[in-house]
Design a protein around this motif. Structure first.
Motif, PDB file in Angstrom:
ATOM      1  N   ILE A 110      -9.922   4.620  -2.145  1.00  0.00           N
ATOM      2  CA  ILE A 110      -8.971   4.824  -1.042  1.00  0.00           C
ATOM      3  C   ILE A 110      -7.535   4.683  -1.540  1.00  0.00           C
ATOM      4  O   ILE A 110      -6.608   5.231  -0.944  1.00  0.00           O
ATOM      5  CB  ILE A 110      -9.231   3.827   0.121  1.00  0.00           C
ATOM      6  N   GLY A 111      -7.363   3.944  -2.612  1.00  0.00           N
ATOM      7  CA  GLY A 111      -6.017   3.783  -3.182  1.00  0.00           C
ATOM      8  C   GLY A 111      -5.219   2.669  -2.534  1.00  0.00           C
ATOM      9  O   GLY A 111      -4.000   2.641  -2.648  1.00  0.00           O
ATOM     10  N   LEU A 112      -5.901   1.753  -1.838  1.00  0.00           N
ATOM     11  CA  LEU A 112      -5.181   0.650  -1.187  1.00  0.00           C
ATOM     12  C   LEU A 112      -5.180  -0.586  -2.085  1.00  0.00           C
ATOM     13  O   LEU A 112      -6.237  -0.995  -2.571  1.00  0.00           O
ATOM     14  CB  LEU A 112      -5.837   0.301   0.154  1.00  0.00           C
TER      15      LEU A 112
ATOM     16  N   ASN B 178       0.812  -1.223   0.000  1.00  0.00           N
ATOM     17  CA  ASN B 178       0.000   0.000   0.000  1.00  0.00           C
ATOM     18  C   ASN B 178       0.844   1.272   0.000  1.00  0.00           C
ATOM     19  O   ASN B 178       1.930   1.306   0.574  1.00  0.00           O
ATOM     20  CB  ASN B 178      -0.938  -0.005   1.210  1.00  0.00           C
ATOM     21  N   ASP B 179       0.308   2.312  -0.619  1.00  0.00           N
ATOM     22  CA  ASP B 179       0.997   3.607  -0.708  1.00  0.00           C
ATOM     23  C   ASP B 179       0.858   4.393   0.602  1.00  0.00           C
ATOM     24  O   ASP B 179      -0.205   4.348   1.235  1.00  0.00           O
ATOM     25  CB  ASP B 179       0.342   4.477  -1.792  1.00  0.00           C
ATOM     26  N   GLY B 180       1.918   5.153   0.901  1.00  0.00           N
ATOM     27  CA  GLY B 180       1.943   5.947   2.122  1.00  0.00           C
ATOM     28  C   GLY B 180       0.709   6.806   2.354  1.00  0.00           C
ATOM     29  O   GLY B 180       0.079   6.735   3.402  1.00  0.00           O
ATOM     30  N   GLY B 181       0.338   7.616   1.362  1.00  0.00           N
ATOM     31  CA  GLY B 181      -0.798   8.536   1.523  1.00  0.00           C
ATOM     32  C   GLY B 181      -2.083   7.785   1.860  1.00  0.00           C
ATOM     33  O   GLY B 181      -2.836   8.188   2.763  1.00  0.00           O
TER      34      GLY B 181
ATOM     35  N   ILE C 227      -2.327   4.815   3.193  1.00  0.00           N
ATOM     36  CA  ILE C 227      -2.186   4.183   4.512  1.00  0.00           C
ATOM     37  C   ILE C 227      -2.645   5.143   5.599  1.00  0.00           C
ATOM     38  O   ILE C 227      -3.446   4.784   6.465  1.00  0.00           O
ATOM     39  CB  ILE C 227      -0.708   3.771   4.753  1.00  0.00           C
ATOM     40  N   PHE C 228      -2.141   6.381   5.533  1.00  0.00           N
ATOM     41  CA  PHE C 228      -2.481   7.323   6.593  1.00  0.00           C
ATOM     42  C   PHE C 228      -3.929   7.787   6.497  1.00  0.00           C
ATOM     43  O   PHE C 228      -4.538   8.148   7.499  1.00  0.00           O
ATOM     44  CB  PHE C 228      -1.476   8.487   6.615  1.00  0.00           C
ATOM     45  N   LEU C 229      -4.477   7.749   5.315  1.00  0.00           N
ATOM     46  CA  LEU C 229      -5.896   8.069   5.142  1.00  0.00           C
ATOM     47  C   LEU C 229      -6.751   6.991   5.812  1.00  0.00           C
ATOM     48  O   LEU C 229      -7.686   7.287   6.548  1.00  0.00           O
ATOM     49  CB  LEU C 229      -6.209   8.163   3.646  1.00  0.00           C
TER      50      LEU C 229
END
Lengths: 348, 339
Positions: free
Chosen positions: B258-260, B47-50, B52-54
């Protein structure tokens, strides 16, 4: 909008990316192809899951780098329970004073970090305070008399080099250190509107640092005399920076890119202590202190001293490289020439 | 070694990946080609950092999902200082009881989650104790009468569906509820978790006019918790990949939003095999580090080898490096045989 996010937003607009600011959650999103990429303050989508969590945990990072042969400070980590059950001297066995104590995870901008701890009582007092807010503490050996740098690595390249200095004031032969700090804070308040600069806040480390120089807040330094106020170099603790652009010895680039790769981070701000970043690491002393998966980019883009390094565009280009066709398609369909492009396609 | 890490480790060994367990950092390391991949607890390198924190921030995630038109329970987030300064009735005026409280950040395995809170006094007491460990707490409307599912998605495709049920015991007309719990915990399977007797268990029994000393009649099922987490003794029933195609598409759109790339979506619905368009459903959470043990070793149902599918993604990224690694293993074996 956060300063880092504003820079990302402006750069994304200039590149013609489909960028949107979600004000209610303070996130920036960039859509490329079918993929949504999110940015929040200094957090980007360039790094991946587990490597982020390793970088967040300073002890894990220290051990992984050590196992791969990179020089790191000798460190121990312990939980609040360990601290209650065992004596502090047992916990830090094998470490030599002076030491640094910091939260093992979730700390930023040097908050709650105490450097140059010279005895066990000072260490114990600081840990007592930290343990109120943090479940795990890291103690490591403090490396003195070296320069500190933040090196921004992107894939196989170094894209920014910033030298960091502890907070200081310069004497005028008339005012006391306390007055000089107050005066400096007035200027800093003005500069903080546009630059990453924080006020000088007198804390335990400031007092220790002055005491080591046989000074107090009431001492009056000579004209032009530079008085160091803090060992921690973070801008959040009043530290200052000087950007060297991308100036670094090529051998050091190789070492640092390899370190970033070992952690699995595509893009990272490595905190390095060394004799000089332009002297090869194989002939000098150096250690890696931290790896920031979400480094502050304003210190490279808008430093208060030194060369500006354009780093944001390079980061956004990484996303474009992942979706070149979507990007070109978006540009064609949304540029001012899009009507002509559509007409050409229709006629074909 | 953590249960999830050990599953990934065994799977990686079966796939002949170059896997190393780093004891000092308690994580798995898979160097493939020039890249280094790590697995820390349930966190993978996908998963991408952004994003993940979202997903870590439940309030932000809810807001993003609501803005995109997906159903989420009504919620509010309260900071510790606000709790002590303002009236709780005012802070929760837009919410309907019963409620559920949970930490806004950094939570897993249902830690500090309290479900089915029915009164303002109970809410205040629970928040007071949870604020000792968490600066922000999220308060949500508790949805009753719906089934809870964990859907595992990899690259926007469903690879595992698990129905999660709260812990319960079945009466035999002879033993007290406490004795039934002890018996259950003694007999439980290798990969199961014991049923906990905690405040939520006592509250759940009280809501049914029962206590730990009651003797339920033979065959009667007694619910012991509201939270369905396995760590609380909840049960996982794997449905394999069985999910209504329309629902799979909707969930895939959520993960895309969400981009996950690897996510465990927790949701409430009437039945996962009935289309969402005709039934009531809510998204509860998006787990950026979903556990694989719930799919690989469920309490009941089809065992899904999801860790293999996840690790295969690394091989797809570095097919040549993997091929060369396999050849080098083959050569080494040949040399050993010759020796």
């Amino acid at each position: 909008m956060d300063r880092n996010m504003r820079l990302f937003y402006q750069a994304a607009q200039q590149l013609g990316l489909m960028v949107k600011y979600h004000a209610d959650i303070a996130y920036l999103s960039i859509i490329l192809g079918k993929k949504n990429y999110y940015f929040h303050r200094t957090i980007t989508p360039l790094n991946k899951g587990a490597s982020i969590f390793i970088a967040k945990n300073k002890y894990k990072l220290n051990k992984i780098l050590e196992a791969s042969g990179f020089p790191v400070p000798k460190a121990v980590a312990f939980t609040a329970n360990d601290y209650e059950e065992q004596s502090l001297s047992d916990l830090i066995q094998g470490l030599r004073f002076p030491l640094v104590a910091k939260p093992m995870t979730d700390s930023g901008r040097g908050t709650e970090v105490l450097c140059n701890i010279k005895n066990i009582n000072t260490l114990s007092d600081h840990i007592e305070r930290m343990i109120q807010n943090h479940s795990c503490i890291q103690v490591e050996e403090f490396h003195q008399h070296f320069k500190e740098y933040r090196i921004l690595v992107l894939k196989k390249r170094v894209i920014g080099v910033v030298e960091r200095f502890g907070a200081s004031v310069i004497g005028d032969g008339k005012h006391s250190i306390e007055e000089l700090i107050a005066k400096s804070n007035e200027q800093r308040a003005q500069l903080s509107l546009t630059l990453t600069i924080s006020p000088l806040i007198v804390d335990e480390e400031y007092m220790d640092c002055l005491a080591e120089q046989n000074l107090t807040l009431q001492s009056i330094p000579d004209l032009g005399e530079k008085i160091r106020l803090c060992y921690t170099v973070n801008t959040g603790r009043g530290g200052e920076i000087y950007s060297h652009g991308k100036q670094i010895h090529p051998l050091n680039v190789e070492y640092l890119c390899r370190a970033a790769k070992t952690i699995g981070l595509t893009y990272v701000g490595l905190d390095v202590i060394c004799e000089d970043i332009n002297l090869p690491f194989n002939q000098t002393n150096w250690v890696i202190i931290e790896a920031n998966f979400n480094p502050d980019l304003t210190i490279h883009e808008i430093p208060n001293r030194g060369k500006k390094a354009k780093v944001i565009n390079k980061l956004l280009l990484q996303l474009i490289y992942r979706h070149p066709f979507s990007y070109v398609y978006h540009l064609c369909m949304h540029s001012r020439w899009s009507i002509y492009i559509k007409m050409i396609f229709c006629s074909i | 070694m953590n249960k999830n890490i050990s599953i990934y480790f065994e799977s990686a060994l079966r796939l002949k990946l170059p896997v190393i367990y780093i004891n000092t950092a308690n994580c798995l390391h898979i160097p493939l080609g020039k890249a280094h991949y790590y697995f820390v607890d349930t966190i993978t390198p996908f998963n991408d950092g952004g994003s993940i924190f979202l997903a870590k921030n439940k309030s932000n995630l809810n807001q993003l999902l609501r803005n995109a038109g997906f159903p989420v329970s009504n919620w509010t987030t309260i900071h510790k200082d606000t709790f002590y300064k303002q009236s709780l009735a005012e802070l929760t005026q837009n919410l309907r009881f019963p409620l559920v409280i949970k930490p806004q950040l950094n939570t897993h395995s249902g830690i500090d989650v309290v479900c089915n809170i029915k009164t303002l006094q109970q809410l205040s007491d629970c928040l007071e104790s949870k604020f000792k460990r968490n600066p922000f707490m999220q308060i949500e409307e508790f949805q009753e009468g719906l089934k809870e599912y964990r859907i595992l998605l990899l690259k926007n495709r469903v690879i595992g569906v698990v129905e999660r049920r709260e812990s319960c015991v079945i009466g035999d007309g002879q033993h007290t509820i406490e004795q039934l719990i002890i018996n259950n915990n003694q007999k439980m399977a290798k990969n199961s978790y014991p049923i906990l007797i905690n405040a939520e268990c006592q509250q759940c029994l009280m809501d049914q006019n029962l206590n730990l000393n009651c003797i339920p009649v033979k065959g009667k099922t007694i619910r012991l918790q509201y939270a369905v987490n396995r760590a609380h003794g909840g049960r996982a029933i794997s449905l394999g990949k069985k999910i209504h195609s329309q629902n799979a598409k909707i969930l895939s759109n959520i993960t895309r939003l969400i981009g996950l790339d690897l996510v465990g979506l927790d949701l409430l619905c009437e039945d996962i095999n009935k289309p969402f368009s005709q039934t009531k459903w809510f998204i509860i959470e998006a787990n950026l580090g979903p556990g694989v043990s719930i799919h690989e070793y469920p309490d009941e149902g089809i065992k899904m080898n999801v860790s293999k599918k996840i690790l295969m993604q690394l091989i797809y990224r570095h097919p040549f490096a993997y091929f060369l690694h396999r050849i080098s293993i083959f050569r080494n074996m040949g040399k050993k045989c010759d020796g």
